[in-house]
Design a protein around this motif. Structure first.
Motif, PDB file in Angstrom:
ATOM      1  N   LYS A 195      16.271  50.135 -10.619  1.00 49.67           N
ATOM      2  CA  LYS A 195      15.254  50.772 -11.457  1.00 49.67           C
ATOM      3  C   LYS A 195      15.819  52.006 -12.129  1.00 49.67           C
ATOM      4  CE  LYS A 195      10.760  49.194 -10.171  1.00 49.67           C
ATOM      5  NZ  LYS A 195       9.649  49.292  -9.265  1.00 49.67           N
TER       6      LYS A 195
ATOM      7  N   THR B 234      16.120  52.803 -16.070  1.00 54.68           N
ATOM      8  CA  THR B 234      15.585  54.008 -16.701  1.00 54.68           C
ATOM      9  C   THR B 234      16.662  54.719 -17.507  1.00 54.68           C
ATOM     10  OG1 THR B 234      14.497  54.210 -14.568  1.00 54.68           O
ATOM     11  CG2 THR B 234      14.019  55.898 -16.182  1.00 54.68           C
TER      12      THR B 234
ATOM     13  N   SER C 170      10.851  43.785 -16.598  1.00 54.24           N
ATOM     14  CA  SER C 170      11.446  44.876 -17.379  1.00 54.24           C
ATOM     15  C   SER C 170      12.718  44.499 -18.137  1.00 54.24           C
ATOM     16  CB  SER C 170      11.785  46.047 -16.462  1.00 54.24           C
ATOM     17  OG  SER C 170      10.653  46.420 -15.738  1.00 54.24           O
TER      18      SER C 170
ATOM     19  N   ARG D 160       5.783  46.730 -16.989  1.00 52.44           N
ATOM     20  CA  ARG D 160       5.283  47.467 -15.818  1.00 52.44           C
ATOM     21  C   ARG D 160       3.852  47.038 -15.486  1.00 52.44           C
ATOM     22  NH1 ARG D 160       9.032  51.708 -14.839  1.00 52.44           N
ATOM     23  NH2 ARG D 160      10.794  50.289 -14.618  1.00 52.44           N
TER      24      ARG D 160
ATOM     25  N   THR E 223       1.960  44.358 -11.970  1.00 53.53           N
ATOM     26  CA  THR E 223       0.888  44.703 -11.038  1.00 53.53           C
ATOM     27  C   THR E 223      -0.329  43.789 -11.147  1.00 53.53           C
ATOM     28  OG1 THR E 223      -0.004  46.245 -12.642  1.00 53.53           O
ATOM     29  CG2 THR E 223       1.529  47.141 -11.036  1.00 53.53           C
TER      30      THR E 223
END
Lengths: 281, 163
Positions: free
Chosen positions: A5, A9, B48, B86, B90
């Motif tokens: 992650k 980023t 992502s 993102r 969920t």
């Protein structure tokens, strides 16, 4: 997982910064970058065909739906045609006379200082945020940035970026293009015409900065004034449909209905000055 | 390989449709962008990493026919696809309601970002077009999500990206 992650980023932040730099570097450059030009060239060939097919389809459907309207329109046009033929005869005589007188006075004819280059629309540009068209002419045909685009009915807009065989035209109705305007009836030439959208989302234009004592009224014709040397003089922009006073700024503004129907554009003409100095950058 | 080929082909085809078909079904000059809806739906489903790649590629395609500068759509699409991914992480993906709502909200968000960036660059955009555009996108995004969801269930789409 956290490592991945973080990596993502970091990548995104680096990419964001580089895009910002890229925007700053390429924006307001008048010619397209080579990459844009190349990809555009390939895509345009397909896109042009698809656009043409759809346009033809739309026209046919319009014809079927509005059959009655078109029939009536035809009647009116036939009558108008007769009147115009009559006028054309008069015009020929007057034109000859005018030419003779011009030669006598050695007057420079403004209209002959420009070439008119025909082109087709092959797609929409700006993705709805900015109203524009993609056309199928570019630097190879002598098109340059900021040249003016017209149809038989009147002014359409301005070329805002040019590729080798394609270009993007931004239309008058998008608020980012300003044209020096002149009222045909009073010959006042201190107006500035900009795009305007009313509450019904009609595509209109508005002429600003007319003096408070201006005799502007509804139904007046607005033409380009030729001031600034960017637009040829006397191209039709539209007719005035509403006048408002701005007493605070001591000016009058007026709404214009453009004479070009921006939803039904097909063939356009690019106005190319024969004298190259006239396109100012 | 087949996955990369299919997705790039779809992106280019949708781009062409955006420029050459959608203007003809516009309502009062407003029409949604199929390409943008596709990348959002795809990001919601696939996460992502695909989101970033697709965002940049679709942004590049949109930038070609945009104003002079390139990079505006690339930046915005990348960020927006990332947000979509993102959100996608969920929610339950087999119901279309929340993804469609996400599409609409992200479309609004992109419009507002676009308005700000173009304002800085000296162009004016109407806020109401952004709102109308998002509303008009609703039927398209429902269809798009269902189609993309079915597409992503195909065996060749399930494999991971390899770069």
């Amino acid at each position: 997982m956290t490592f991945f992650k973080n990596k993502l980023t970091v990548t995104v932040i680096v990419l964001s910064v580089s895009f910002l730099v890229l925007i700053g570097y390429t924006v307001n450059k008048k010619n397209m970058t080579a990459a844009e030009d190349g990809i555009g060239k390939v895509l345009n060939s397909i896109q042009g065909v698809v656009y043409k097919v759809n346009n033809g389809f739309k026209n046919n459907i319009n014809f079927i739906i509005n059959y009655k309207k078109i029939k009536n329109e035809n009647k009116v046009i036939l009558e108008e045609n007769l009147q115009l033929k009559d006028k054309a005869l008069n015009y020929d005589a007057l034109k000859n006379e005018n030419e003779r007188l011009r030669q006598m006075l050695n007057f420079k004819n403004q209209r002959t200082e420009y070439d008119y280059l025909g082109c087709d629309i092959i797609g929409k540009s700006g993705d709805n945020w900015l109203d524009g068209f993609v056309i199928n002419r570019g630097t190879e045909d002598g098109v340059k940035d900021r040249m003016v685009v017209v149809t038989g009915a009147g002014l359409v807009g301005q070329v805002t970026s040019v590729g080798s065989n394609w270009a993007i035209v931004q239309s008058l109705v998008n608020e980012n293009i300003a044209v020096a305007g002149m009222l045909n009836s009073t010959r006042e030439n201190d107006g500035v015409v900009k795009g305007y959208r009313d509450y019904d989302d009609k595509l209109l234009a508005k002429v600003y900065y007319l003096p408070l004592d201006s005799l502007v009224k509804e139904g007046d014709l607005v033409l380009t004034s030729g001031l600034g040397g960017l637009y040829p003089k006397g191209i039709k922009i539209g007719t005035i449909i509403n006048v408002e006073e701005d007493k605070g700024k001591l000016i009058k503004n007026a709404l214009i209905e453009p004479s070009v129907d921006f939803n039904k554009l097909e063939e356009l003409f690019i106005v190319i000055p024969k004298n190259n100095r006239e396109v100012k950058y | 390989m087949k996955k990369i080929f299919t997705v790039s082909f779809l992106l280019i085809a949708l781009m062409i449709l955006d420029n050459a078909l959608m203007p003809f079904i516009s309502i009062k000059g407003v029409y949604p962008s199929l390409l943008f809806l596709f990348v959002i739906c795809f990001s919601i489903i696939n996460g992502s990493k695909s989101a970033v790649v697709l965002g940049i590629f679709s942004g590049l395609l949109q930038d070609i026919y945009f104003i002079d500068g390139i990079g505006i759509n690339m930046l915005l699409n990348m960020i927006i696809c990332l947000i979509a991914a993102r959100i996608g992480g969920t929610i339950f993906k087999d119901k279309a309601i929340i993804p469609v709502l996400t599409c609409i909200l992200l479309m609004l968000l992109k419009g507002i970002f676009m308005l700000i960036i173009l304002y800085i660059l000296g162009h004016h955009v109407y806020l109401k077009i952004i709102v109308y555009r998002s509303i008009y996108s609703i039927p398209f995004s429902i269809l798009m999500y269902i189609i993309v969801y079915k597409l992503c269930e195909r065996p060749f789409m399930v494999k991971n990206w390899r770069f």
